[in-house]
Design a protein around this motif. Structure first.
Motif, PDB file in Angstrom:
ATOM      1  N   MET A 115       0.727  -1.127   0.063  1.00 13.81           N
ATOM      2  CA  MET A 115       0.055  -0.015  -0.048  1.00 13.81           C
ATOM      3  C   MET A 115       0.810   1.412   0.007  1.00 13.81           C
ATOM      4  O   MET A 115       1.804   1.359   0.750  1.00 13.81           O
ATOM      5  CB  MET A 115      -0.813   0.098   1.153  1.00 13.81           C
ATOM      6  CG  MET A 115      -2.090   1.181   1.115  1.00 13.81           C
ATOM      7  SD  MET A 115      -3.355   0.763   2.434  1.00 13.81           S
ATOM      8  CE  MET A 115      -4.552   2.125   1.892  1.00 13.81           C
ATOM      9  N   PHE A 117       0.619   5.565   0.196  1.00 13.03           N
ATOM     10  CA  PHE A 117      -0.189   6.637   0.704  1.00 13.03           C
ATOM     11  C   PHE A 117       0.064   8.234   0.311  1.00 13.03           C
ATOM     12  O   PHE A 117       1.059   8.358  -0.431  1.00 13.03           O
ATOM     13  CB  PHE A 117       0.117   6.756   2.286  1.00 13.03           C
ATOM     14  CG  PHE A 117      -0.184   5.326   2.828  1.00 13.03           C
ATOM     15  CD1 PHE A 117      -1.466   4.841   3.403  1.00 13.03           C
ATOM     16  CD2 PHE A 117       0.902   4.497   2.938  1.00 13.03           C
ATOM     17  CE1 PHE A 117      -1.505   3.784   4.083  1.00 13.03           C
ATOM     18  CE2 PHE A 117       0.647   3.139   3.583  1.00 13.03           C
ATOM     19  CZ  PHE A 117      -0.466   2.921   4.183  1.00 13.03           C
ATOM     20  N   ASN A 121       3.943   8.261   4.412  1.00 19.98           N
ATOM     21  CA  ASN A 121       3.912   7.601   5.760  1.00 19.98           C
ATOM     22  C   ASN A 121       5.288   6.850   6.112  1.00 19.98           C
ATOM     23  O   ASN A 121       5.281   5.776   6.019  1.00 19.98           O
ATOM     24  CB  ASN A 121       2.810   6.719   5.778  1.00 19.98           C
ATOM     25  CG  ASN A 121       1.477   7.149   5.840  1.00 19.98           C
ATOM     26  OD1 ASN A 121       1.443   8.500   6.127  1.00 19.98           O
ATOM     27  ND2 ASN A 121       0.542   6.480   5.924  1.00 19.98           N
ATOM     28  N   LEU A 122       6.318   7.609   5.766  1.00 23.25           N
ATOM     29  CA  LEU A 122       7.682   7.029   5.781  1.00 23.25           C
ATOM     30  C   LEU A 122       8.069   7.314   7.425  1.00 23.25           C
ATOM     31  O   LEU A 122       7.816   8.149   7.852  1.00 23.25           O
ATOM     32  CB  LEU A 122       8.701   7.764   5.003  1.00 23.25           C
ATOM     33  CG  LEU A 122       8.430   7.453   3.391  1.00 23.25           C
ATOM     34  CD1 LEU A 122       9.602   8.099   2.407  1.00 23.25           C
ATOM     35  CD2 LEU A 122       8.240   6.098   3.090  1.00 23.25           C
ATOM     36  N   LEU A 123       8.900   6.458   7.984  1.00 22.14           N
ATOM     37  CA  LEU A 123       9.459   6.520   9.229  1.00 22.14           C
ATOM     38  C   LEU A 123      10.483   7.706   9.253  1.00 22.14           C
ATOM     39  O   LEU A 123      11.526   7.283   8.669  1.00 22.14           O
ATOM     40  CB  LEU A 123       9.930   5.405   9.827  1.00 22.14           C
ATOM     41  CG  LEU A 123       8.683   4.575  10.757  1.00 22.14           C
ATOM     42  CD1 LEU A 123       7.956   4.176   9.677  1.00 22.14           C
ATOM     43  CD2 LEU A 123       9.289   3.431  11.535  1.00 22.14           C
ATOM     44  N   SER A 124      10.369   8.942  10.039  1.00 25.09           N
ATOM     45  CA  SER A 124      11.332  10.070   9.790  1.00 25.09           C
ATOM     46  C   SER A 124      12.748   9.555  10.407  1.00 25.09           C
ATOM     47  O   SER A 124      13.773   9.770  10.192  1.00 25.09           O
ATOM     48  CB  SER A 124      10.903  11.111  10.461  1.00 25.09           C
ATOM     49  OG  SER A 124      10.795  11.032  11.871  1.00 25.09           O
ATOM     50  N   SER A 125      12.650   8.498  11.433  1.00 25.24           N
ATOM     51  CA  SER A 125      13.674   8.085  12.061  1.00 25.24           C
ATOM     52  C   SER A 125      14.579   6.991  11.350  1.00 25.24           C
ATOM     53  O   SER A 125      15.863   6.424  11.734  1.00 25.24           O
ATOM     54  CB  SER A 125      13.516   7.605  13.541  1.00 25.24           C
ATOM     55  OG  SER A 125      12.629   6.464  13.188  1.00 25.24           O
ATOM     56  N   ARG A 126      14.186   6.557  10.265  1.00 20.64           N
ATOM     57  CA  ARG A 126      14.783   5.442   9.441  1.00 20.64           C
ATOM     58  C   ARG A 126      15.435   5.990   8.228  1.00 20.64           C
ATOM     59  O   ARG A 126      14.598   6.893   7.485  1.00 20.64           O
ATOM     60  CB  ARG A 126      14.090   4.386   9.268  1.00 20.64           C
ATOM     61  CG  ARG A 126      13.621   3.633  10.373  1.00 20.64           C
ATOM     62  CD  ARG A 126      12.705   2.250  10.127  1.00 20.64           C
ATOM     63  NE  ARG A 126      12.589   1.316  10.990  1.00 20.64           N
ATOM     64  CZ  ARG A 126      12.981   0.029  10.905  1.00 20.64           C
ATOM     65  NH1 ARG A 126      13.476  -0.431   9.739  1.00 20.64           N
ATOM     66  NH2 ARG A 126      13.034  -0.820  12.129  1.00 20.64           N
ATOM     67  N   LEU A 134      11.670  -2.213   6.472  1.00 19.61           N
ATOM     68  CA  LEU A 134      10.871  -2.489   7.412  1.00 19.61           C
ATOM     69  C   LEU A 134       9.775  -3.559   7.274  1.00 19.61           C
ATOM     70  O   LEU A 134       9.672  -4.308   8.185  1.00 19.61           O
ATOM     71  CB  LEU A 134      10.222  -1.299   7.878  1.00 19.61           C
ATOM     72  CG  LEU A 134       9.202  -1.130   9.196  1.00 19.61           C
ATOM     73  CD1 LEU A 134      10.061  -1.465  10.291  1.00 19.61           C
ATOM     74  CD2 LEU A 134       8.319   0.073   9.219  1.00 19.61           C
ATOM     75  N   ALA A 168      13.473  13.182   5.257  1.00 18.58           N
ATOM     76  CA  ALA A 168      13.480  14.779   5.422  1.00 18.58           C
ATOM     77  C   ALA A 168      14.494  15.365   4.399  1.00 18.58           C
ATOM     78  O   ALA A 168      14.047  16.520   3.997  1.00 18.58           O
ATOM     79  CB  ALA A 168      13.975  15.246   6.782  1.00 18.58           C
ATOM     80  N   ARG A 182       8.913   0.298  -0.732  1.00 22.18           N
ATOM     81  CA  ARG A 182       8.638  -0.394   0.272  1.00 22.18           C
ATOM     82  C   ARG A 182       7.346  -1.386   0.230  1.00 22.18           C
ATOM     83  O   ARG A 182       7.396  -2.426   0.762  1.00 22.18           O
ATOM     84  CB  ARG A 182       8.420   0.707   1.538  1.00 22.18           C
ATOM     85  CG  ARG A 182       7.968   0.238   2.927  1.00 22.18           C
ATOM     86  CD  ARG A 182       7.746   1.370   3.755  1.00 22.18           C
ATOM     87  NE  ARG A 182       6.626   1.934   3.679  1.00 22.18           N
ATOM     88  CZ  ARG A 182       6.126   3.017   4.402  1.00 22.18           C
ATOM     89  NH1 ARG A 182       6.835   3.543   5.512  1.00 22.18           N
ATOM     90  NH2 ARG A 182       4.909   3.687   4.350  1.00 22.18           N
ATOM     91  N   ASP A 194      -3.228   5.087  -2.444  1.00 22.62           N
ATOM     92  CA  ASP A 194      -4.344   5.734  -1.886  1.00 22.62           C
ATOM     93  C   ASP A 194      -3.819   7.272  -1.872  1.00 22.62           C
ATOM     94  O   ASP A 194      -3.352   7.928  -1.189  1.00 22.62           O
ATOM     95  CB  ASP A 194      -4.525   5.600  -0.184  1.00 22.62           C
ATOM     96  CG  ASP A 194      -5.385   6.477   0.508  1.00 22.62           C
ATOM     97  OD1 ASP A 194      -6.128   6.988   0.008  1.00 22.62           O
ATOM     98  OD2 ASP A 194      -5.257   6.460   1.812  1.00 22.62           O
TER      99      ASP A 194
END
Lengths: 373, 222
Positions: A115, A117, A121-126, A134, A168, A182, A194
């Motif tokens: 899916m 988006f 919706n990516l993880l900012s810490s990764r 992931l 970022a 991903r 989506d």
């Protein structure tokens, strides 16, 4: 409220150019009598998001579900991977009833359904690499297997050089490429999108759509996308369903639906497409009353064989009258050439009769828009 | 007071303060962190939806937090005696400090976790993540800068609280300041204590800030 007319659905089977072999393609997703009601936030009453949806998404194709915001499309796509459960009805994904799955079963299904988006919706810490990794970590793959797979995917989406960057540090288009990588990491058979391009500028949108089209072709991945942008559907979806107030009001091959829209919602959504709308200054002058002293404004639509013939020059000599070209567009819908031309000529009965005869002979699709100076 | 005597007193008090803050901070975090995660994820329609337990936990947390610390210290003396075997001294002081730290940490962690974009939870669910994986790989990982700042604030507050337990013979810098600086009219001791406390708080805050900055990848670094 009407439920979806039988004719709209069955029209797909008889639509021109759709061979029986294609019509017999098995369904990747099937919605059967699906309704979804949400308890109202105020606690009083309910909100009906889906009012009885029957629709099948064919395997191997790119299918677009289009509707205005609040039409129920977000809810519909979330039923496919069980992020939401329907109030009634069933949702089949490749023959498996999603509504009957346990939490464990749902998790297995979700590894086969990727899916993407609107807001990535990516993880900012990764890092980019670890974001793509992931789903594989979650699935419990070894570090070595993850590395191989992630490198392959980053190469596929053209971001190998950004593996160590953080989200970022990326542009919107790059972030969505990471999102796509991903979503593909667990080798799904279905990709849900989506509003994946709604937060992107037109140029970036096109490059993301090109990527989705390439993935669909090269990996044979079925794609189901929801959007409020006609351009997106027009550009990549071979099948389209129009959703309004929780119901599918029109569905079929994108080319058929777009060139001959039947439902008013479809027409309203299509009016935003470039080249199909009359300039305001002219639209204001038109009336629907026929008068032989005026000029008749007609839209000619070209597709299939008619798109490739010198019809306008023939029409001019056939009518023996002056023909004005008001506006026009030549475009592609889901890869098929399509043209639309608005012309005007004197509304004298003799000329109109000759024109109608010409349209009948050549099989041109026409629509009288009105009469004016 | 002779400078070497003052130094010896200060050193002893500093060790006691660090001891109290470290032990209470560690145990308080170990218990408060899961409670905070629970508070942030157990509301209606959330990951571990349990609205009633969530509500009750919230009430207990609020009740503990609204009790003035000095009253808490006195009120739980029987409990302290049960745990530490005594109600006076540094190890006894650690008990009320820990009790006060748990709800404090829980609320701050809850706030940090709630800062995480809901879309990430949805994305993780769509990937087939279990709820436990969502908590560890998404929520805590993404909230790490916020959690670091929350724990920094906790330590700073603990240093302040630890000064109060001097009232029950807890020892530490606060105790030293009250007994020598205030009760024995030795302003130089008071001044020394205040300076050491300022330096301690400053050091903790700077360390926490720089750690949080290192964890924070949300903005583009130049």
């Amino acid at each position: 409220m009407l439920s979806i007319p039988e004719t709209t659905l069955s029209a797909r089977a008889v639509a021109p150019g759709l061979s029986p072999a294609i019509a017999a393609v098995p369904a990747m997703v099937a919605f059967e009598g699906v309704t979804k009601r949400f308890a109202d936030r105020g606690g009083q009453g309910e909100f009906t998001a889906l009012a009885g949806v029957d629709y099948t998404v064919p395997k191997g194709a790119i299918t677009g579900i289009i509707g205005r915001s609040g039409a129920g499309k977000s809810t519909l796509i979330r039923l496919v991977n069980g992020l939401e459960q329907p109030t009634s009805g069933t949702v089949l994904v490749d023959g498996v009833d999603v509504t009957a799955l346990s939490e464990r079963g749902l998790r297995d299904l979700r590894r086969e359904v990727g899916m993407i988006f609107q807001h990535f919706n990516l993880l900012s810490s990764r890092t980019v690499f670890n974001n793509v990794a992931l789903p594989l970590e979650i699935a419990g793959l070894t570090a070595k297997a993850i590395r191989t797979r992630v490198e392959l995917l980053l190469d596929l989406v053209g971001l190998s050089d950004k593996a160590k960057r953080y989200p970022a540090e990326l542009s919107g288009g790059q972030k969505q490429r990471v999102g796509i990588a991903r979503a593909l990491s667990t080798e799904p058979k279905l990709l849900l999108s989506d509003e994946a391009t709604s937060a992107l500028d037109p140029e970036t949108t096109q490059s993301i759509l090109d990527l989705i089209r390439r993935i669909n072709r090269e990996l044979g991945l079925t794609v189901l996308l929801i959007t409020h942008e006609m351009e997106v559907v027009k550009s990549i979806a071979s099948e389209v369903a129009v959703i309004d107030k929780g119901l599918i009001v029109e569905a079929g091959r994108t080319f058929d639906v777009f060139t001959r829209p039947k439902h008013e919602t479809t027409r309203a959504l299509l009016s935003g497409l470039a080249g199909t709308k009359l300039p305001d200054a002219i639209a204001r002058r038109l009336t629907s009353e026929a008068s032989s002293a005026a000029r008749v404004y007609t839209r000619l639509t070209f597709y299939g064989a008619t798109a490739e013939q010198p019809l306008i020059s023939r029409l001019m000599s056939e009518l023996g009258a002056e023909v004005n070209i008001i506006t026009g567009t030549i475009d592609e819908i889901a890869g098929e050439p399509y043209g639309s031309l608005v012309i005007s000529y004197p509304a004298e009965p003799a000329i109109v009769a000759r024109a109608d005869a010409f349209y009948a002979e050549t099989g041109l699709s026409t629509e009288v828009l009105g009469y004016g100076a | 007071m002779a400078p070497d005597m003052l130094l010896a007193l200060l050193w002893k008090a500093l060790v006691q303060t660090v001891q109290m803050v470290a032990v209470a901070g560690l145990i308080g975090t170990l218990i408060g962190l899961p409670i905070g995660v629970f508070l942030a994820t157990s509301g209606k329609g959330e990951l571990f939806a349990a609205p009633l337990v969530n509500r009750i936990t919230g009430l207990i947390v609020n009740a503990t937090r609204s009790t003035p610390f000095i009253i808490l210290v006195v009120a739980i003396i029987p409990f302290t005696r049960l745990i530490a075997g005594t109600s006076i001294g540094t190890s006894a002081a650690i008990v009320p400090l820990t009790i006060a730290t748990i709800p404090f940490v829980a609320r701050l962690i809850e706030a940090a976790i709630r800062e995480v974009d809901r879309g990430l939870i949805e994305a993780a669910r769509a990937m087939g993540a279990s709820r436990w994986q969502i908590v560890t790989k998404v929520l805590i990982a993404e909230a790490k800068p916020g959690i670091t700042l929350a724990l920094t604030l906790t330590l700073v507050s603990l240093i302040g609280y630890s000064a109060m337990v001097g009232a029950v013979g807890g020892g530490g810098l606060g105790d030293l300041g009250i007994r020598y600086g205030y009760q024995r009219f030795m302003p130089e001791v008071m001044l020394a204590v205040v300076i050491v406390l300022i330096l301690l708080v400053q050091a903790v805050q700077s360390a926490g800030d720089s750690l949080a900055r290192r964890f924070d990848k949300r903005s583009r670094k130049t």
